[in-house]
Design a protein around this motif. Structure first.
Motif, PDB file in Angstrom:
ATOM      1  N   VAL A  68       0.683  -1.129  -0.011  1.00 37.88           N
ATOM      2  CA  VAL A  68      -0.021   0.019  -0.175  1.00 37.88           C
ATOM      3  C   VAL A  68       0.633   1.072  -0.061  1.00 37.88           C
ATOM      4  CG1 VAL A  68      -2.040  -1.052   1.089  1.00 37.88           C
ATOM      5  CG2 VAL A  68      -0.419  -0.127   2.515  1.00 37.88           C
ATOM      6  N   HIS A  69       2.035   1.180   0.188  1.00 39.46           N
ATOM      7  CA  HIS A  69       3.086   2.405   0.018  1.00 39.46           C
ATOM      8  C   HIS A  69       3.054   3.222  -1.256  1.00 39.46           C
ATOM      9  CE1 HIS A  69       6.177   5.204   1.014  1.00 39.46           C
ATOM     10  NE2 HIS A  69       5.956   4.860   2.242  1.00 39.46           N
ATOM     11  N   PRO A  70       2.735   4.410  -1.334  1.00 39.85           N
ATOM     12  CA  PRO A  70       2.640   5.079  -2.480  1.00 39.85           C
ATOM     13  C   PRO A  70       3.782   5.296  -3.229  1.00 39.85           C
ATOM     14  CG  PRO A  70       2.394   6.544  -0.683  1.00 39.85           C
ATOM     15  CD  PRO A  70       2.451   5.162   0.090  1.00 39.85           C
ATOM     16  N   ASP A  71       5.024   5.301  -2.623  1.00 40.10           N
ATOM     17  CA  ASP A  71       6.317   5.531  -3.270  1.00 40.10           C
ATOM     18  C   ASP A  71       7.001   4.134  -3.507  1.00 40.10           C
ATOM     19  OD1 ASP A  71       8.933   5.424  -3.580  1.00 40.10           O
ATOM     20  OD2 ASP A  71       9.343   7.431  -2.447  1.00 40.10           O
ATOM     21  N   ASN A  72       6.707   3.742  -4.843  1.00 46.57           N
ATOM     22  CA  ASN A  72       7.205   2.392  -5.519  1.00 46.57           C
ATOM     23  C   ASN A  72       8.737   1.999  -4.975  1.00 46.57           C
ATOM     24  OD1 ASN A  72       4.625   1.955  -6.490  1.00 46.57           O
ATOM     25  ND2 ASN A  72       5.275   2.585  -8.524  1.00 46.57           N
ATOM     26  N   TYR A  73       9.561   2.920  -4.873  1.00 48.47           N
ATOM     27  CA  TYR A  73      11.001   2.679  -4.548  1.00 48.47           C
ATOM     28  C   TYR A  73      10.967   2.046  -3.086  1.00 48.47           C
ATOM     29  CZ  TYR A  73      15.909   2.923  -3.650  1.00 48.47           C
ATOM     30  OH  TYR A  73      17.272   2.691  -3.415  1.00 48.47           O
ATOM     31  N   PHE A  74      10.377   3.220  -2.144  1.00 43.73           N
ATOM     32  CA  PHE A  74      10.428   2.677  -0.695  1.00 43.73           C
ATOM     33  C   PHE A  74       9.569   1.272  -0.479  1.00 43.73           C
ATOM     34  CE2 PHE A  74       9.136   3.580   3.641  1.00 43.73           C
ATOM     35  CZ  PHE A  74      10.354   3.167   4.480  1.00 43.73           C
ATOM     36  N   ALA A  75       8.500   1.191  -1.382  1.00 41.48           N
ATOM     37  CA  ALA A  75       7.952  -0.103  -1.011  1.00 41.48           C
ATOM     38  C   ALA A  75       8.547  -1.577  -1.427  1.00 41.48           C
ATOM     39  CB  ALA A  75       6.355  -0.152  -1.908  1.00 41.48           C
ATOM     40  N   PHE A  76       9.244  -1.151  -2.154  1.00 41.02           N
ATOM     41  CA  PHE A  76      10.385  -2.154  -2.975  1.00 41.02           C
ATOM     42  C   PHE A  76      11.144  -2.775  -1.738  1.00 41.02           C
ATOM     43  CE2 PHE A  76      14.637  -3.573  -4.582  1.00 41.02           C
ATOM     44  CZ  PHE A  76      14.148  -4.647  -5.047  1.00 41.02           C
ATOM     45  N   GLN A  77      11.818  -1.412  -1.151  1.00 40.26           N
ATOM     46  CA  GLN A  77      12.810  -1.684  -0.056  1.00 40.26           C
ATOM     47  C   GLN A  77      11.853  -2.427   1.267  1.00 40.26           C
ATOM     48  OE1 GLN A  77      14.050   2.246   0.433  1.00 40.26           O
ATOM     49  NE2 GLN A  77      15.989   1.933  -0.671  1.00 40.26           N
ATOM     50  N   ILE A  78      10.856  -1.867   1.590  1.00 42.98           N
ATOM     51  CA  ILE A  78      10.215  -2.449   2.646  1.00 42.98           C
ATOM     52  C   ILE A  78       9.813  -4.052   2.226  1.00 42.98           C
ATOM     53  CG2 ILE A  78       8.004  -2.585   3.767  1.00 42.98           C
ATOM     54  CD1 ILE A  78       7.744   0.355   3.312  1.00 42.98           C
ATOM     55  N   ARG A  79       9.463  -4.425   1.021  1.00 44.77           N
ATOM     56  CA  ARG A  79       9.232  -5.647   0.694  1.00 44.77           C
ATOM     57  C   ARG A  79      10.388  -6.582   0.906  1.00 44.77           C
ATOM     58  NH1 ARG A  79       6.203  -5.283  -4.048  1.00 44.77           N
ATOM     59  NH2 ARG A  79       4.580  -4.961  -2.750  1.00 44.77           N
ATOM     60  N   VAL A  80      11.538  -6.131   0.292  1.00 41.24           N
ATOM     61  CA  VAL A  80      12.668  -6.936   0.329  1.00 41.24           C
ATOM     62  C   VAL A  80      13.080  -7.230   1.782  1.00 41.24           C
ATOM     63  CG1 VAL A  80      15.013  -6.967  -0.074  1.00 41.24           C
ATOM     64  CG2 VAL A  80      13.482  -6.268  -1.733  1.00 41.24           C
ATOM     65  N   PHE A  81      12.796  -6.100   2.557  1.00 41.97           N
ATOM     66  CA  PHE A  81      13.341  -6.189   3.847  1.00 41.97           C
ATOM     67  C   PHE A  81      12.438  -7.298   4.673  1.00 41.97           C
ATOM     68  CE2 PHE A  81      12.491  -5.508   8.461  1.00 41.97           C
ATOM     69  CZ  PHE A  81      13.780  -5.540   9.039  1.00 41.97           C
ATOM     70  N   PHE A  82      11.190  -7.368   4.344  1.00 48.40           N
ATOM     71  CA  PHE A  82      10.313  -8.218   5.259  1.00 48.40           C
ATOM     72  C   PHE A  82      10.511  -9.617   4.378  1.00 48.40           C
ATOM     73  CE2 PHE A  82       8.688  -4.296   7.417  1.00 48.40           C
ATOM     74  CZ  PHE A  82       8.280  -5.048   8.392  1.00 48.40           C
ATOM     75  N   TYR A  83      10.714  -9.872   3.269  1.00 52.10           N
ATOM     76  CA  TYR A  83      10.852 -11.201   2.648  1.00 52.10           C
ATOM     77  C   TYR A  83      12.191 -11.771   3.425  1.00 52.10           C
ATOM     78  CZ  TYR A  83       7.417 -11.215  -1.332  1.00 52.10           C
ATOM     79  OH  TYR A  83       6.607 -11.208  -2.086  1.00 52.10           O
ATOM     80  N   VAL A  84      13.213 -11.128   3.618  1.00 47.04           N
ATOM     81  CA  VAL A  84      14.372 -11.581   4.235  1.00 47.04           C
ATOM     82  C   VAL A  84      13.958 -11.936   5.420  1.00 47.04           C
ATOM     83  CG1 VAL A  84      16.507 -11.050   4.912  1.00 47.04           C
ATOM     84  CG2 VAL A  84      15.840 -10.280   2.640  1.00 47.04           C
ATOM     85  N   CYS A  85      13.327 -11.181   6.267  1.00 45.24           N
ATOM     86  CA  CYS A  85      12.887 -11.544   7.605  1.00 45.24           C
ATOM     87  C   CYS A  85      12.037 -13.077   7.695  1.00 45.24           C
ATOM     88  CB  CYS A  85      12.199 -10.362   8.247  1.00 45.24           C
ATOM     89  SG  CYS A  85      12.939  -8.990   8.804  1.00 45.24           S
ATOM     90  N   VAL A  86      11.174 -12.994   6.887  1.00 47.05           N
ATOM     91  CA  VAL A  86      10.180 -14.358   6.584  1.00 47.05           C
ATOM     92  C   VAL A  86      11.202 -15.382   6.291  1.00 47.05           C
ATOM     93  CG1 VAL A  86       8.672 -15.435   5.270  1.00 47.05           C
ATOM     94  CG2 VAL A  86       8.304 -12.965   6.006  1.00 47.05           C
ATOM     95  N   ILE A  87      12.174 -15.057   5.322  1.00 47.54           N
ATOM     96  CA  ILE A  87      13.215 -16.337   4.896  1.00 47.54           C
ATOM     97  C   ILE A  87      14.034 -16.645   6.277  1.00 47.54           C
ATOM     98  CG2 ILE A  87      15.199 -16.840   3.570  1.00 47.54           C
ATOM     99  CD1 ILE A  87      13.745 -14.890   1.397  1.00 47.54           C
ATOM    100  N   ILE A  88      14.582 -15.761   6.708  1.00 51.19           N
ATOM    101  CA  ILE A  88      15.297 -16.172   8.023  1.00 51.19           C
ATOM    102  C   ILE A  88      14.538 -16.735   9.049  1.00 51.19           C
ATOM    103  CG2 ILE A  88      16.589 -15.145  10.133  1.00 51.19           C
ATOM    104  CD1 ILE A  88      17.548 -12.953   7.908  1.00 51.19           C
ATOM    105  N   ALA A  89      13.330 -16.342   9.431  1.00 54.36           N
ATOM    106  CA  ALA A  89      12.401 -16.959  10.311  1.00 54.36           C
ATOM    107  C   ALA A  89      12.051 -18.505   9.862  1.00 54.36           C
ATOM    108  CB  ALA A  89      11.254 -16.218  10.578  1.00 54.36           C
ATOM    109  N   GLY A  90      11.718 -18.611   8.662  1.00 48.60           N
ATOM    110  CA  GLY A  90      11.405 -20.012   8.108  1.00 48.60           C
ATOM    111  C   GLY A  90      12.636 -20.943   8.042  1.00 48.60           C
ATOM    112  N   ILE A  91      14.101 -20.570   7.820  1.00 44.00           N
ATOM    113  CA  ILE A  91      15.142 -21.318   7.918  1.00 44.00           C
ATOM    114  C   ILE A  91      15.392 -21.832   9.197  1.00 44.00           C
ATOM    115  CG2 ILE A  91      17.615 -21.204   7.511  1.00 44.00           C
ATOM    116  CD1 ILE A  91      17.358 -19.685   5.013  1.00 44.00           C
TER     117      ILE A  91
END
Length: 120
Positions: A68-91
């Motif tokens: 939902v973040h209106p700034d696509n560049y910042f939204a991408f950064q948020i998404r990458v950060f949380f995907y990495v968090c999910v990956i670490i938690a899953g591993i």
């Protein structure tokens, strides 16, 4: 951007479902069956499970913010950060609790991260 948002939404929904299971169904028949717990073990660990569920909710909320973040560049950064968090938690969960956690939690996030890095 649409495919990335859809995939992030699916991973977020998974984590909201984990929140629901761990916070509200942990000691109920469905939670006992899914987590293969006895009623006593579930009762003894329900506060820890609720805490774990809350963290899954935070992961889901972060992915929703990336949608939902209106700034696509910042939204991408948020998404990458949380995907990495999910990956670490899953591993970590796969190494310490159950190998299936890798496939249920980490793998969808890995696929989402690859999609975001490829299309983003």
């Amino acid at each position: 951007m649409i495919a990335e948002n859809i995939f992030a939404g699916l991973v977020a929904l998974l984590h909201f479902y984990f929140l629901y299971l761990e916070m509200f169904l942990w000691t109920k028949p469905q939670g006992l069956k899914i987590f293969r717990n006895t009623p006593q073990k579930a009762e003894d660990s329900k506060i820890l499970a609720a805490n774990q569920g809350l963290y899954n909710g935070f992961l889901a909320a972060g992915l929703v913010c990336s949608i939902v973040h209106p700034d696509n560049y910042f939204a991408f950064q948020i998404r990458v950060f949380f995907y990495v968090c999910v990956i670490i938690a899953g591993i970590y969960g796969a190494l310490t609790a159950n190998k299936k956690i890798f496939f249920v939690q980490a793998l969808p996030a890995i696929l989402g991260l690859i999609l975001s890095l490829t299309l983003g």
